[in-house]
Write a protein that holds these residues in place. Sequence first.
Motif, PDB file in Angstrom:
ATOM      1  N   MET A 113       0.841  -1.187   0.000  1.00  0.00           N
ATOM      2  CA  MET A 113       0.000   0.000   0.000  1.00  0.00           C
ATOM      3  C   MET A 113       0.879   1.241   0.000  1.00  0.00           C
ATOM      4  N   SER A 114       0.467   2.217  -0.699  1.00  0.00           N
ATOM      5  CA  SER A 114       1.265   3.417  -0.828  1.00  0.00           C
ATOM      6  C   SER A 114       0.508   4.618  -0.288  1.00  0.00           C
ATOM      7  N   ASP A 115       1.190   5.354   0.574  1.00  0.00           N
ATOM      8  CA  ASP A 115       0.610   6.568   1.131  1.00  0.00           C
ATOM      9  C   ASP A 115       1.442   7.782   0.731  1.00  0.00           C
ATOM     10  N   ILE A 116       1.924   7.760  -0.514  1.00  0.00           N
ATOM     11  CA  ILE A 116       2.747   8.849  -1.018  1.00  0.00           C
ATOM     12  C   ILE A 116       1.942  10.145  -0.996  1.00  0.00           C
ATOM     13  N   GLY A 117       2.561  11.185  -0.483  1.00  0.00           N
ATOM     14  CA  GLY A 117       1.912  12.489  -0.429  1.00  0.00           C
ATOM     15  C   GLY A 117       1.008  12.674   0.768  1.00  0.00           C
ATOM     16  N   ARG A 118       0.949  11.672   1.634  1.00  0.00           N
ATOM     17  CA  ARG A 118       0.071  11.752   2.798  1.00  0.00           C
ATOM     18  C   ARG A 118       0.854  12.116   4.045  1.00  0.00           C
ATOM     19  N   GLN A 119       0.230  12.857   4.941  1.00  0.00           N
ATOM     20  CA  GLN A 119       0.819  13.176   6.225  1.00  0.00           C
ATOM     21  C   GLN A 119       0.559  12.021   7.178  1.00  0.00           C
ATOM     22  N   SER A 120       1.504  11.769   8.065  1.00  0.00           N
ATOM     23  CA  SER A 120       1.291  10.742   9.070  1.00  0.00           C
ATOM     24  C   SER A 120       0.355  11.296  10.141  1.00  0.00           C
ATOM     25  N   LEU A 121      -0.260  10.393  10.895  1.00  0.00           N
ATOM     26  CA  LEU A 121      -1.134  10.846  11.978  1.00  0.00           C
ATOM     27  C   LEU A 121      -0.337  11.636  13.004  1.00  0.00           C
ATOM     28  N   GLY A 122       0.918  11.261  13.219  1.00  0.00           N
ATOM     29  CA  GLY A 122       1.781  11.996  14.153  1.00  0.00           C
ATOM     30  C   GLY A 122       2.011  13.431  13.714  1.00  0.00           C
ATOM     31  N   ASP A 123       2.243  13.620  12.415  1.00  0.00           N
ATOM     32  CA  ASP A 123       2.438  14.974  11.886  1.00  0.00           C
ATOM     33  C   ASP A 123       1.170  15.806  12.032  1.00  0.00           C
ATOM     34  N   ALA A 146      -1.220  15.362  14.247  1.00  0.00           N
ATOM     35  CA  ALA A 146      -1.432  15.626  15.671  1.00  0.00           C
ATOM     36  C   ALA A 146      -0.498  16.725  16.169  1.00  0.00           C
ATOM     37  N   ALA A 147       0.764  16.655  15.764  1.00  0.00           N
ATOM     38  CA  ALA A 147       1.731  17.668  16.195  1.00  0.00           C
ATOM     39  C   ALA A 147       1.329  19.063  15.716  1.00  0.00           C
ATOM     40  N   SER A 148       0.825  19.128  14.521  1.00  0.00           N
ATOM     41  CA  SER A 148       0.382  20.410  13.975  1.00  0.00           C
ATOM     42  C   SER A 148      -0.846  20.934  14.714  1.00  0.00           C
ATOM     43  N   ALA A 149      -1.741  20.032  15.065  1.00  0.00           N
ATOM     44  CA  ALA A 149      -2.986  20.429  15.722  1.00  0.00           C
ATOM     45  C   ALA A 149      -2.779  20.823  17.183  1.00  0.00           C
ATOM     46  N   TYR A 182      -0.692  24.759   6.296  1.00  0.00           N
ATOM     47  CA  TYR A 182      -1.755  24.930   5.314  1.00  0.00           C
ATOM     48  C   TYR A 182      -1.456  24.149   4.037  1.00  0.00           C
ATOM     49  N   VAL A 183      -0.228  24.284   3.539  1.00  0.00           N
ATOM     50  CA  VAL A 183       0.151  23.600   2.302  1.00  0.00           C
ATOM     51  C   VAL A 183       0.109  22.084   2.504  1.00  0.00           C
ATOM     52  N   LYS A 184       0.695  21.599   3.599  1.00  0.00           N
ATOM     53  CA  LYS A 184       0.699  20.157   3.858  1.00  0.00           C
ATOM     54  C   LYS A 184      -0.718  19.621   4.015  1.00  0.00           C
ATOM     55  N   GLY A 185      -1.563  20.367   4.703  1.00  0.00           N
ATOM     56  CA  GLY A 185      -2.949  19.938   4.885  1.00  0.00           C
ATOM     57  C   GLY A 185      -3.713  19.885   3.577  1.00  0.00           C
ATOM     58  N   THR A 186      -3.487  20.877   2.729  1.00  0.00           N
ATOM     59  CA  THR A 186      -4.153  20.911   1.433  1.00  0.00           C
ATOM     60  C   THR A 186      -3.687  19.752   0.550  1.00  0.00           C
ATOM     61  N   LEU A 187      -2.369  19.532   0.512  1.00  0.00           N
ATOM     62  CA  LEU A 187      -1.841  18.421  -0.285  1.00  0.00           C
ATOM     63  C   LEU A 187      -2.343  17.074   0.237  1.00  0.00           C
TER      64      LEU A 187
END
Length: 70
Positions: free
Chosen positions: A1-11, A13-16, A32-37
């Motif tokens: 399975m590939s999660d390319i371009g996806r943020q990890s749950l840790g990332d 959570a850290a942002s939130a 904002y950019v990471k969330g949008t992507l």
Amino acid sequence: MSDIGRQSLGDKAASAVKPDSQKSVLESATDYVKGTLDSVASAVQPQQEKSTTQKIGDAITGDNTNRNLA
């Protein structure tokens, strides 16, 4: 399975956890950019190709616009 371009749950959570009022302009823009992507990647990646972790993360964040549940 590939999660390319996806943020990890840790990332996510850290942002939130850090309040926006304590973030620099660069941190806010990066979030904002990471969330949008991540939202775009979530929408275009078929459900059956997502890892279990990403499916859970999408469900929690409401970022599961691709509703091909498999």
